[in-house]
Design a protein around this motif. Sequence first.
Motif, PDB file in Angstrom:
ATOM      1  N   VAL A   1       0.889  -1.211  -0.162  1.00  0.00           N
ATOM      2  CA  VAL A   1       0.011   0.016  -0.110  1.00  0.00           C
ATOM      3  C   VAL A   1       0.796   1.368  -0.062  1.00  0.00           C
ATOM      4  N   VAL A   2       0.345   2.306  -0.433  1.00  0.00           N
ATOM      5  CA  VAL A   2       1.047   3.561  -0.608  1.00  0.00           C
ATOM      6  C   VAL A   2       0.198   4.521  -0.379  1.00  0.00           C
ATOM      7  N   ARG A   3       0.504   5.789   0.355  1.00  0.00           N
ATOM      8  CA  ARG A   3      -0.579   6.940   0.849  1.00  0.00           C
ATOM      9  C   ARG A   3      -0.733   7.547  -0.668  1.00  0.00           C
ATOM     10  N   THR A   4      -2.125   7.856  -0.699  1.00  0.00           N
ATOM     11  CA  THR A   4      -2.548   8.397  -1.762  1.00  0.00           C
ATOM     12  C   THR A   4      -2.896  10.001  -1.735  1.00  0.00           C
TER      13      THR A   4
ATOM     14  N   LYS B   1      -5.981   9.511  11.270  1.00  0.00           N
ATOM     15  CA  LYS B   1      -6.993   8.685  11.095  1.00  0.00           C
ATOM     16  C   LYS B   1      -6.770   8.349   9.543  1.00  0.00           C
ATOM     17  N   SER B   2      -6.896   7.145   9.213  1.00  0.00           N
ATOM     18  CA  SER B   2      -6.539   6.613   7.896  1.00  0.00           C
ATOM     19  C   SER B   2      -7.376   5.441   7.483  1.00  0.00           C
ATOM     20  N   ALA B   3      -7.629   5.601   6.033  1.00  0.00           N
ATOM     21  CA  ALA B   3      -8.506   4.624   5.380  1.00  0.00           C
ATOM     22  C   ALA B   3      -7.663   3.972   4.392  1.00  0.00           C
ATOM     23  N   ILE B   4      -7.498   2.661   4.479  1.00  0.00           N
ATOM     24  CA  ILE B   4      -6.444   1.791   3.867  1.00  0.00           C
ATOM     25  C   ILE B   4      -7.210   0.816   3.060  1.00  0.00           C
ATOM     26  N   SER B   5      -7.204   0.710   1.807  1.00  0.00           N
ATOM     27  CA  SER B   5      -7.793  -0.334   1.131  1.00  0.00           C
ATOM     28  C   SER B   5      -6.685  -0.961   0.156  1.00  0.00           C
ATOM     29  N   SER B   6      -6.378  -2.026   0.377  1.00  0.00           N
ATOM     30  CA  SER B   6      -5.385  -2.947  -0.253  1.00  0.00           C
ATOM     31  C   SER B   6      -6.072  -4.129  -0.952  1.00  0.00           C
ATOM     32  N   SER B   7      -4.998  -5.044  -1.546  1.00  0.00           N
ATOM     33  CA  SER B   7      -5.541  -6.258  -2.241  1.00  0.00           C
ATOM     34  C   SER B   7      -5.907  -7.202  -1.173  1.00  0.00           C
ATOM     35  N   SER B   8      -5.602  -7.192  -0.022  1.00  0.00           N
ATOM     36  CA  SER B   8      -6.257  -8.067   1.194  1.00  0.00           C
ATOM     37  C   SER B   8      -7.320  -7.682   1.992  1.00  0.00           C
TER      38      SER B   8
ATOM     39  N   ILE C   1      -2.946  -6.316   5.416  1.00  0.00           N
ATOM     40  CA  ILE C   1      -3.535  -5.011   4.606  1.00  0.00           C
ATOM     41  C   ILE C   1      -2.738  -4.150   4.578  1.00  0.00           C
ATOM     42  N   LEU C   2      -1.792  -3.826   5.852  1.00  0.00           N
ATOM     43  CA  LEU C   2      -0.868  -2.915   5.914  1.00  0.00           C
ATOM     44  C   LEU C   2       0.537  -3.180   5.349  1.00  0.00           C
TER      45      LEU C   2
ATOM     46  N   PRO D   1       3.908  -3.231   3.116  1.00  0.00           N
ATOM     47  CA  PRO D   1       4.949  -4.034   3.864  1.00  0.00           C
ATOM     48  C   PRO D   1       5.519  -3.409   5.079  1.00  0.00           C
ATOM     49  N   TYR D   2       4.233  -2.662   5.670  1.00  0.00           N
ATOM     50  CA  TYR D   2       4.676  -2.160   7.215  1.00  0.00           C
ATOM     51  C   TYR D   2       4.259  -3.166   8.128  1.00  0.00           C
ATOM     52  N   THR D   3       4.877  -3.056   9.272  1.00  0.00           N
ATOM     53  CA  THR D   3       4.751  -3.933  10.289  1.00  0.00           C
ATOM     54  C   THR D   3       3.776  -3.594  11.230  1.00  0.00           C
ATOM     55  N   LEU D   4       3.176  -4.498  12.088  1.00  0.00           N
ATOM     56  CA  LEU D   4       2.336  -4.147  13.220  1.00  0.00           C
ATOM     57  C   LEU D   4       2.151  -5.480  14.170  1.00  0.00           C
ATOM     58  N   GLU D   5       2.617  -5.130  15.289  1.00  0.00           N
ATOM     59  CA  GLU D   5       2.785  -6.029  16.442  1.00  0.00           C
ATOM     60  C   GLU D   5       1.815  -5.484  17.548  1.00  0.00           C
ATOM     61  N   VAL D   6       0.631  -6.296  18.034  1.00  0.00           N
ATOM     62  CA  VAL D   6      -0.231  -5.839  19.030  1.00  0.00           C
ATOM     63  C   VAL D   6       0.428  -6.251  20.243  1.00  0.00           C
TER      64      VAL D   6
END
Length: 608
Positions: free
Chosen positions: A118-121, A243-250, A291-292, A294-299
């Motif tokens: 994903v990339v910011r548009t 606040k971010s709206a992300i739409s990806s292939s996933s 969805i994010l 190539p960014y990483t996210l660890e809860v």
Amino acid sequence: MAQFHVDGYRPGDPFRAEPHPAVALRPEGVGDTVDVLVVGAGPAGLVLAAQLAAFPELHTVVVDRRDGPLEVGQADGVACRSMEMFEALGLAERVLAEGYQVNEVAFWRPDPEDPAAVVRTGRIPDVEDGLSEMPHLIVNQARILAFLREHLARSAARTPTVFDRRVEDLRVEPDGDHPVVVTLADSTGHVSTVRARYVVGCDGARSRVRAAIGRELRGDSANQAWGVMDVLVDTDFPDIRRKSAISSSSGSLLIIPREGGYLVRLYVELDGVPERGTVTPETLAATARRILAPYTLEVRDVGWWSVYEVGQRLCDRFDDGPDDDAHPRVFIAGDACHTHSAKAGQGMNVSMADGWNLGWKLGAVLHGTARPELLATYSAERQQVAQELIDFDREFAALFSDHSEQTDPSVFQRYFRDHGRYTAGFGVRYAPSMITAAAPAQERAKGFEVGTRFHSAPVVRLADAKPMHLGHVARADGAWRLYLFADRDGTTLRALTDRLASMLPRFTPAGGEPDAVIDVRAVFQQHHHELETTGLPAVLRPRKGPLGLVDHEKAFCPDPAWDVFDLRGVDRDGAMVLVRPDQYVAHVLALDDHDALEALLGGVLLEG
């Protein structure tokens, strides 16, 4: 902008009202009879109760099926319009102090060079400039409800919330002062009966009150599921605090930063409608990571999580009356009569607006200052608002979930920007009715459109030179506001105030304060150094309370930096702007159109 000491000096906390004498005569808990029984202690029910607390002689009780107050989760967005409502309730500062302020929205789509990433548009302001003096905030619903319960506990009504009470049965009998008979049960199986003059079901999508009056939610069945979780995370995603709206292939993800600087809410799209038992915080986090990419996210910690199904459903009427019934006895509000997705952030806000709209109307009718026909306007007004929300939500949700790589990424961003006024809570425009004029002199005040909310503007209070917002003089006290924008030399205004001096007492109950039903305020064109309060007409210097003290806070002048006449398009020959107790403009008139003003007020209010 609270006033106090009008009844004599009293030390201590001025924001904790003395209880009304009627409170001492009421039983603990629910009792056998009440004026208004509110079923459901959620946003709609507590805002309704908060408005009714402005009529402390009325016996209002809130019951809820839960065993105690909500502590975490559920809705979180507080729209600008709801903040204006909280200002009228005296709660805005508390919400502001605790909330996360939404300033920008970021949009992310698949990278054309690498669709798996994903990339910011784009980024746009969350609220357009000049729309409101109030921001869009994120505050946990549990905290909003706590603020409202504290407000009720400090009010003169001392309105109680009684938990562990579910509705077992409800019927309306044809006769009697308390015709609505409600059977309540607690978790021990104990059953009790309460008789009410009115009942309002704010008891959610599975409303027992709605079922009892034969209303039904109709619309789209749920065909899509979303997971939601409040989490503390470690991530390299750059917009985690935006606040971010992300739409990806996933799939799709909505990021809502939460109050406190660390907590964040993730709305995660789930394929189809999965079995709830197959969804866990771990599976939601894994989906969010995909969805994010190539960014990483660890809860690191989960504060709350849930799964909800998206379905837009609506009742055709929000009360128990047939179409020609001017005096319904049972009402429904909030999720009991409309459901929709959470992505536009409208559910709690529209539900609270339902409660405010109905609250002042019930209060006025029960207090004996308004005609019973007023109650029929609740369903007519709020059902139309809910229908518009359903239509908006269906389109908004579809755009949010569109993952097509061929879709222009600017489409959703443009849609969000173009509909920002709606998502901020300012898309409501009430149709002509007994409380909204059909033929206003709109050209007299173009910025105060009839049927829309009164758009506040900066002014300077004449008596003490205080810069302030004109709209902030309005408390949620059930009173109408009549704003008089003076002509250049004030001669037409003075003739109007002479007429008001004889008109207003007709609609004021004996012994009531002169501004209890119709609160008159004036805005002059001169600088505040050019006028003296002692030269104001008596209507703008009313004497109040047992000591006959003069209220010095009824007159205003333009702020030199933001002249309200120019800012809101008010004619320099002056105008009257009549505003309902819920801050919606009822009429715009010329200063000399006394008869039209009296006609609208006389069609709603009863003579005292």
